[in-house]
Design a protein around this motif. Structure first.
Motif, PDB file in Angstrom:
ATOM      1  N   THR A 346       0.827  -1.204   0.000  1.00 47.07           N
ATOM      2  CA  THR A 346       0.000   0.000   0.000  1.00 47.07           C
ATOM      3  C   THR A 346       0.858   1.249   0.000  1.00 47.07           C
ATOM      4  N   ASP A 347       1.912   1.276   0.804  1.00 44.99           N
ATOM      5  CA  ASP A 347       2.801   2.443   0.832  1.00 44.99           C
ATOM      6  C   ASP A 347       3.444   2.672  -0.526  1.00 44.99           C
ATOM      7  N   VAL A 348       3.890   1.588  -1.164  1.00 46.94           N
ATOM      8  CA  VAL A 348       4.516   1.705  -2.491  1.00 46.94           C
ATOM      9  C   VAL A 348       3.530   2.320  -3.483  1.00 46.94           C
ATOM     10  N   LEU A 349       2.303   1.837  -3.487  1.00 47.28           N
ATOM     11  CA  LEU A 349       1.305   2.321  -4.437  1.00 47.28           C
ATOM     12  C   LEU A 349       0.930   3.774  -4.152  1.00 47.28           C
ATOM     13  N   ARG A 350       0.791   4.119  -2.901  1.00 41.65           N
ATOM     14  CA  ARG A 350       0.405   5.498  -2.571  1.00 41.65           C
ATOM     15  C   ARG A 350       1.522   6.484  -2.885  1.00 41.65           C
ATOM     16  N   ARG A 351       2.775   6.088  -2.614  1.00 40.05           N
ATOM     17  CA  ARG A 351       3.890   6.981  -2.967  1.00 40.05           C
ATOM     18  C   ARG A 351       3.941   7.190  -4.479  1.00 40.05           C
ATOM     19  N   ALA A 352       3.756   6.119  -5.227  1.00 33.99           N
ATOM     20  CA  ALA A 352       3.772   6.238  -6.681  1.00 33.99           C
ATOM     21  C   ALA A 352       2.614   7.102  -7.172  1.00 33.99           C
ATOM     22  N   ASN A 353       1.432   6.951  -6.581  1.00 33.85           N
ATOM     23  CA  ASN A 353       0.276   7.741  -6.988  1.00 33.85           C
ATOM     24  C   ASN A 353       0.483   9.218  -6.677  1.00 33.85           C
ATOM     25  N   THR A 354       1.050   9.501  -5.506  1.00 34.43           N
ATOM     26  CA  THR A 354       1.330  10.894  -5.148  1.00 34.43           C
ATOM     27  C   THR A 354       2.300  11.521  -6.137  1.00 34.43           C
ATOM     28  N   MET A 355       3.368  10.785  -6.463  1.00 35.13           N
ATOM     29  CA  MET A 355       4.345  11.292  -7.430  1.00 35.13           C
ATOM     30  C   MET A 355       3.716  11.459  -8.804  1.00 35.13           C
ATOM     31  N   LEU A 356       2.894  10.502  -9.242  1.00 40.16           N
ATOM     32  CA  LEU A 356       2.272  10.570 -10.559  1.00 40.16           C
ATOM     33  C   LEU A 356       1.438  11.840 -10.701  1.00 40.16           C
ATOM     34  N   ARG A 357       0.722  12.221  -9.660  1.00 42.52           N
ATOM     35  CA  ARG A 357      -0.161  13.387  -9.736  1.00 42.52           C
ATOM     36  C   ARG A 357       0.604  14.705  -9.651  1.00 42.52           C
ATOM     37  N   ARG A 358       1.913  14.632  -9.377  1.00 37.71           N
ATOM     38  CA  ARG A 358       2.742  15.838  -9.402  1.00 37.71           C
ATOM     39  C   ARG A 358       3.420  16.049 -10.750  1.00 37.71           C
ATOM     40  N   ILE A 359       3.447  15.022 -11.568  1.00 36.92           N
ATOM     41  CA  ILE A 359       4.245  15.072 -12.798  1.00 36.92           C
ATOM     42  C   ILE A 359       3.664  16.100 -13.771  1.00 36.92           C
ATOM     43  N   ARG A 360       4.542  16.951 -14.262  1.00 40.52           N
ATOM     44  CA  ARG A 360       4.201  17.915 -15.301  1.00 40.52           C
ATOM     45  C   ARG A 360       4.682  17.388 -16.649  1.00 40.52           C
ATOM     46  N   VAL A 361       4.119  17.941 -17.737  1.00 39.54           N
ATOM     47  CA  VAL A 361       4.512  17.483 -19.065  1.00 39.54           C
ATOM     48  C   VAL A 361       4.847  18.688 -19.927  1.00 39.54           C
TER      49      VAL A 361
END
Length: 972
Positions: A346-361
């Motif tokens: 769960t921690d792995v998935l939540r950290r990845a989700n938090t980072m994903l929603r910060r990504i700019r393009v």
């Protein structure tokens, strides 16, 4: 040098010299060289050890095998003798016997060359390498027939090691392997075709060293420090002991982007992918200082359209508010395809989700990155930043594929670079299924492309959301069934109503006796559990969800229900068929046609009720499925499921009846042949090949009811015109007026017919020229193909437009009709296939000569056919291509595939797959596909793209019987 003893007279001079050398190395220090020492046990030598070098090849190999076998069983004194001072029994030590001296000093071990295992030389034990598994393709190793005996028993392995034999997978040889592999590369003994396993072996050697040695490197205390590195697309050896401008970069992280950039800048990189990589980097830095850099410690300089790039919050977010599904997909791929530790899932998935929603393009016309003065251009780049991680992409008008183009950089930023391919393929599959910016995929759609149960995807979705978010995703659709307007009001970011208040509102308006707490608990289990608690029917719920729109998805799983019914039918296939057999038994006994039975026994029309997906989720009650099966049986004129028909089990009955049909057909064919021969009739070939007759009987349904005898089969054959007209319906020789030896002549004639047919199957016809397809005729086949090349073929441009590959049917095997049995598929003999392949390559060579003037076979032809036709060993099928054209700075590789028809499919070998996947920047890999290769006027050539080029992934579809895998069973 003093001696402890004199040589026994029984030893020859050669054996004595070997023994002196061995004892000289084994002699302990501090003894009295002029004092007499006596042995108290016999001195052993091996029978034949003085003559083995003169043995012929097979005898010498057999001698080595006998020794390898003996290593496991010989007594200790065979190889070791204890000597004592004549006047002091306490002054004693061990020495090798003449037998042991032979094993350590003589060249008795057969060693095979890496590219030709039939090339055997003989080496001393300390010069020979062994391997417990398959020999590495670049290494000279002990012949397999000998090394298998060495490694068959631990005692033999231990003695071999004491003699000096080293084993590739022995951790104790790690340092030697590191040095040997560098030597092999430096001396040109590693061809391009074996670079991948060579790299793996080099990494294994370093890994074994740091695992089993607490300090140092294999390069310590050597005159040189040779290190195998990757530079660009090639591998080379660098001497770390020599000062140089460029440092060596050691891969100590799984960050693929930085590694790829260093290689593209053609900087030297030591590639390591194991957990021990960081330890290797530590050891090398400690030993060679600034000459070695860790990859994790270097950062590229990045420019976008010529301007240095700095991360900020100005660019748009990669994941927009209406693209929550992409976050779900990324989390599902990480969880279901990744290697994260389950305990911290769960921690792995939540950290990845938090980072994903910060990504700019950021999209740009030119993206450059580099180290020092070396720069490269990139199509995509990940720029790490704690606050504003950014994906840089080359600008493209195709907005639909923006997420697909970003997957590699997203994987880097999330710390899961290995997931790039899985994520990209999932997006491609979703797009093919109609999902994208205008149509968000549901959890069921995501589950389908990943091949996982919907429940697993829902579990992942719940893991990356706050409990309140999960609860509201369930409660809002429930409200929509009762009050759509209120549901729309709640479906917003600014709602202040709590899940508890919503649950109370729902319970107040429900006929069920559910409490708010019970409803909230059910919501954690999912929408289905919550709606069941409230007694809400599925149809109105799904109608309300469709009205709500994204991100809500209807609670339906038609494919899951279809699979449930498939499994239900599969478990009851026997009883279902028994009911059908009982219904048609009277027709069978009366000899009436069984066409309706044959059509129904496939169960092709027995499918789920389409209405079930609207009324049930996730499963259909067993009672409904039984009703469905019984209704289908009734429509076929059969009774209900489970009625005992009193018939023999179908599987056993078919085995017996098919055997009977095969036997009868073989005998009947001989009788018919004898009858027609005696009467001077033209051979009819009836009733046919036994297999074809048995297949026809099965297809007619007559093998499914009761045991069949010769009379029944004969009557059926006569009814189906498989028996000659005018011939009595009998196989009895007397009834037919045939002599007793008539069948012998028939057998002889049948053998002659089979031989002619077999020859015909191995014959190719090239524009009217008939040639037997074996190697002795290859020159004739090549000449016939060249003679049949038309001007139109030479002038063809080969350009071919390919349609997008049709998506494979998701229908389960066995649903909807019979398939083709693999054992029945007719395939040309290997000799004929080989001739077709040769014809294809000859035609391809002639065509390429038109494209590239001056090209000739000696220069460009590299397939194994070259060896068979030209006899110069210039061909090598392990290269992975057939023809190589060197054009300026480019290398054009052509793999030729041919067909004697219009068929549009081909097979790639492992070597071809490896080459097609592992191209350098200046290499191109093309399939030259030639149809109707044996017919000059119909022959066509097609230039097909590399199947492993992502740009063309949509035009090929894998087919066939599967992929061969090798595995090793672990010891208990």
């Amino acid at each position: 040098m003093g001696n402890y003893f004199t040589l026994p007279r029984a030893l020859t001079a050669g054996a004595g010299n070997l023994w002196r050398r061995a004892t000289g190395r084994a002699r302990p220090e501090g003894r009295r060289p002029q004092t007499t020492y006596l042995s108290r046990s016999p001195l052993y030598r091996l029978a034949g050890q003085d003559d083995h070098a003169r043995f012929p090849g097979p005898a010498r190999m057999a001698y080595a095998r006998l020794i390898a076998h003996g290593l496991a069983t010989w007594p200790h004194e065979t190889l070791t003798v204890t000597v004592r001072r004549y006047n002091d029994g306490t002054d004693a030590f061990d020495l090798p016997t003449p037998a042991a001296a032979f094993l350590s000093e003589a060249e008795w071990l057969p060693v095979t060359a890496p590219r030709d295992r039939s090339n055997v030389t003989y080496r001393k034990a300390r010069e020979a390498w062994s391997d417990r598994g398959d020999a590495l393709p670049f290494a000279a190793v002990i012949a397999s027939r000998v090394r298998s005996l060495i490694h068959a028993r631990p005692a033999a392995e231990a003695r071999a090691a004491r003699l000096g034999i080293r084993t590739w997978d022995d951790p104790a040889t790690a340092a030697d392997r590191v040095l040997l592999l560098a030597q092999l590369l430096e001396t040109g003994q590693v061809p391009d075709t074996v670079v991948p396993p060579f790299r793996n072996a080099y990494e294994d050697a370093w890994t074994d060293f740091v695992r089993h040695r607490s300090a140092g490197t294999p390069l310590d205390r050597q005159g040189r420090a040779p290190l195998v590195v990757t530079r660009g697309t090639t591998i080379e050896v660098i001497d770390l002991a020599v000062a140089a401008t460029d440092p060596v970069f050691v891969q100590d992280t799984d960050e693929r982007q930085r590694l790829r950039m260093l290689e593209q800048c053609e900087l030297p990189v030591l590639r390591l992918r194991r957990p021990e990589a960081s330890a290797v980097a530590d050891r090398l830095v400690a030993a060679f200082g600034a000459r070695v850099h860790r990859i994790s410690g270097v950062h590229p300089a990045v420019t976008v359209d010529g301007i240095p790039f700095t991360s900020s919050d100005a660019p748009p977010l990669l994941v927009q508010p209406d693209q929550d599904w992409f976050a779900d997909l990324v989390a599902a791929v990480i969880d279901l395809r990744g290697r994260s530790v389950r305990a911290s899932r769960t921690d792995v998935l939540r950290r990845a989700n938090t980072m994903l929603r910060r990504i700019r393009v950021v999209e740009a016309d030119r993206i450059e990155a580099g180290f020092g003065g070396a720069t490269i251009e990139a199509r995509h780049l990940a720029v790490p930043d704690d606050a504003h991680p950014t994906v840089l992409l080359l600008r493209s008008p195709d907005r639909q594929r923006l997420l697909e183009r970003a997957t590699a950089a997203v994987g880097e930023l999330l710390g899961h670079p290995s997931l790039d391919e899985s994520l990209r393929l999932a997006l491609i599959e979703l797009a093919r299924n109609g999902y994208g910016p205008d149509q968000s995929p549901s959890p069921a759609a995501i589950a389908e492309v990943l091949g996982e149960p919907v429940a697993r995807v829902e579990e992942v979705r719940a893991a990356i959301r706050r409990p309140d978010e999960v609860t509201l995703e369930v409660l809002v659709p429930l409200i929509a069934t009762l009050d759509p307007a209120r549901a729309h009001d709640l479906d917003g970011d600014d709602t202040t109503v709590t899940p508890g208040e919503i649950a109370a509102w729902l319970c107040d308006r429900s006929d069920a006796t559910a409490t708010p707490d019970a409803l909230l608990q059910a919501a954690t289990e999912g929408l289905d559990a919550a709606r069941r608690l409230l007694g809400i029917e599925l149809r109105p719920l799904n109608a309300a969800i469709r009205a709500l729109g994204a991100p809500y998805h209807p609670l339906t799983d038609p494919e899951g229900i279809a699979q449930q019914f498939r499994a239900f039918v599969a478990e009851r296939t026997g009883p279902i068929l028994d009911a059908l057999r009982a219904a048609f038994l009277a027709d069978f006994r009366a000899g009436r046609p069984l066409d309706r039975y044959v059509a129904q026994r496939t169960l092709a029309t027995l499918g789920p009720d389409p209405e079930w997906a609207l009324d049930y989720f996730p499963t259909v009650p067993a009672a409904r499925m039984i009703e469905r099966v019984n209704a289908w049986l009734a429509a076929s004129g059969a009774g209900d499921l489970g009625v005992d028909a009193g018939l023999e089990p179908l599987d056993r009955l078919r085995i017996g009846n098919r055997t009977a049909a095969l036997s009868w057909a073989a005998e009947a064919a001989r009788v018919v042949r004898a009858y027609e021969t005696q009467r001077g009739l033209t051979p009819s070939g009836l009733p046919g090949e036994p297999t074809a007759v048995a297949d026809a009987a099965n297809g007619a349904g007559i093998l499914d009811f009761e045991p069949v005898d010769a009379d029944r089969l004969l009557a059926w054959a006569a009814d189906t015109k498989l028996w000659p007209a005018g011939m009595p319906h009998s196989t009895d020789l007397g009834t037919l007026g045939l002599p007793a030896d008539a069948l012998d002549l028939a057998r002889k004639q049948q053998r002659e017919i089979r031989d002619r047919r077999e020859l015909e199957r191995r014959t190719v016809q090239i524009d009217g020229v008939r040639l037997v397809a074996d190697e002795t005729n290859y020159a004739g086949i090549a000449a016939a193909v060249r003679a049949s090349i038309t001007p139109e073929f030479r002038a063809a441009n080969g350009r071919t437009s390919l349609e997008a590959a049709a998506r494979p049917s998701r229908r389960a095997p066995g649903w909807g009709g019979p398939g083709t049995t693999a054992a029945r598929q007719s395939r040309p003999p290997e000799a004929k296939l080989a001739a077709i392949g040769l014809a294809g390559e000859i035609a391809a060579l002639e065509w390429l000569k038109e494209r590239y003037p001056g090209l000739n076979e000696l220069q460009c032809w590299h397939s194994g056919y070259r060896n068979q036709l030209l006899g110069d060993d210039g061909g090598d099928d392990t290269l992975g291509y057939d023809i190589l054209v060197e054009q300026g700075r480019r290398r054009l590789m052509f793999e030729v595939k041919a067909s004697d028809s219009d068929a549009s499919e081909f097979l790639l070998t492992p070597a071809e797959i490896t080459r097609a996947r592992g191209l350098k920047r200046n290499e191109r890999y093309t399939i030259l596909f030639i149809t109707n290769v044996l017919q000059g006027a119909e022959r066509r050539i097609h230039l097909l793209p590399n199947p492993f080029d992502p740009a063309h992934s949509g035009v090929y579809r894998p087919i066939g019987d599967g992929v061969r895998y090798r595995f090793t069973i672990a010891s208990p």
